[in-house]
Design a protein around this motif. Structure first.
Motif, PDB file in Angstrom:
ATOM      1  N   CYS A  74      16.139  -0.519   9.392  1.00 43.22           N
ATOM      2  CA  CYS A  74      16.952   0.910   9.270  1.00 43.22           C
ATOM      3  C   CYS A  74      16.140   1.646   8.500  1.00 43.22           C
ATOM      4  CB  CYS A  74      18.414   0.624   8.554  1.00 43.22           C
ATOM      5  SG  CYS A  74      18.164  -0.011   6.911  1.00 43.22           S
TER       6      CYS A  74
ATOM      7  N   TYR B 124      23.304   3.366   7.480  1.00 40.03           N
ATOM      8  CA  TYR B 124      23.633   3.674   8.772  1.00 40.03           C
ATOM      9  C   TYR B 124      22.200   3.488   9.595  1.00 40.03           C
ATOM     10  CZ  TYR B 124      27.892   5.766   7.002  1.00 40.03           C
ATOM     11  OH  TYR B 124      29.014   5.740   6.299  1.00 40.03           O
TER      12      TYR B 124
ATOM     13  N   LYS C 259      31.776   5.996  13.375  1.00 42.10           N
ATOM     14  CA  LYS C 259      30.553   6.662  13.030  1.00 42.10           C
ATOM     15  C   LYS C 259      30.825   8.071  12.745  1.00 42.10           C
ATOM     16  CE  LYS C 259      26.468   5.214  14.535  1.00 42.10           C
ATOM     17  NZ  LYS C 259      25.454   5.232  15.579  1.00 42.10           N
TER      18      LYS C 259
END
Length: 252
Positions: free
Chosen positions: A25, A68, A81
């Motif tokens: 990420c 995220y 989200k």
């Protein structure tokens, strides 16, 4: 006192060395909010519960371990989200997330902090020949039974752990916070008496039992509460700003 968001980010990146670490990420600024920072709220995961608490606390920045935009996830901004991002954007709050950099750091990292909480003396990496293995190995000041060590884990983390008990007393320990159950073979090769992580898989039981080492699954969330707190405290001291850790309980 307030500091520039860019200054806060630059120091976090420098301190963690995050730009040198490949991850699943993006590390650092994931959602941009107001340009000045007076108050940081930290937590393990950027869940809706944490975001709502951060709004209530009048935070400028939310600092987390689990943010995220993970590799392979659906990129569409819908449902959960959308609601999370809307909360951040509507309240002009930045989201800072550090995943592997916060596991690996020798001072504020999850694994270093977990050793401090459990009174384990760090000896080195779980597998010195494989840099991709995040865990550590260390020792206790005196040998204890697996059940006594499990009781220590429960007292410190506030959660009853899953214990697979081997026959040996516990002196050398391997550990990796979070979902590190796949490293149990590295722990066996390192010759530890007990391996501790957050989660367990079905085959973990057999690996521990057939190799006669003890194994503890102490909770993914529970084992990763301490790194982000330590990083938030460091940044707050460094820039004379406010920091509040908010724990949103998670039994997993």
């Amino acid at each position: 006192m307030a500091i520039a968001l860019t200054t806060l980010i630059a120091e976090a990146q420098r301190f963690l060395g995050s730009e040198r670490i490949q991850d699943y990420c993006p590390n650092g600024l994931q959602v941009e909010g107001r340009p000045q920072v007076r108050r940081i709220v930290s937590g393990v995961t950027a869940s809706q519960a944490l975001l709502d608490a951060a709004v209530e606390a009048d935070a400028d920045v939310v600092l987390v371990h689990h943010g995220y935009f993970w590799k392979g996830e659906n990129p569409c901004i819908t449902g959960m989200k959308q609601r999370r991002l809307k909360t951040l954007l509507n309240n002009d709050i930045s989201l800072l997330a550090y995943h592997l950099p916060l596991d690996l750091h020798p001072e504020v990292g999850n694994n270093a902090q977990l050793a401090r909480q459990l009174d384990i003396t760090i000896e080195g990496p779980l597998d010195p020949n494989d840099a991709k293995v995040v865990g550590l190995v260390g020792s206790l000041s005196e040998a204890v039974s697996a059940r006594d060590f499990a009781r220590r884990v429960q007292e410190v983390l506030g959660r009853e752990p899953l214990l697979v008990e081997g026959t040996a007393m516990i002196r050398r320990v391997g550990w990796c916070s979070g979902g590190g159950q796949g490293y149990i073979d590295h722990a066996i090769a390192a010759g530890v008496d007990l391996y501790l992580t957050g989660e367990a898989s079905e085959q973990t039981f057999h690996s521990a039992r057939e190799n006669d080492i003890s194994f503890i699954a102490a909770g993914h969330h529970a084992t990763e509460r301490y790194g982000v707190q330590a990083l938030g405290d460091y940044l707050a001291r460094r820039f004379a700003i406010e920091h509040q850790f908010i724990d949103c309980p998670n039994p997993i």
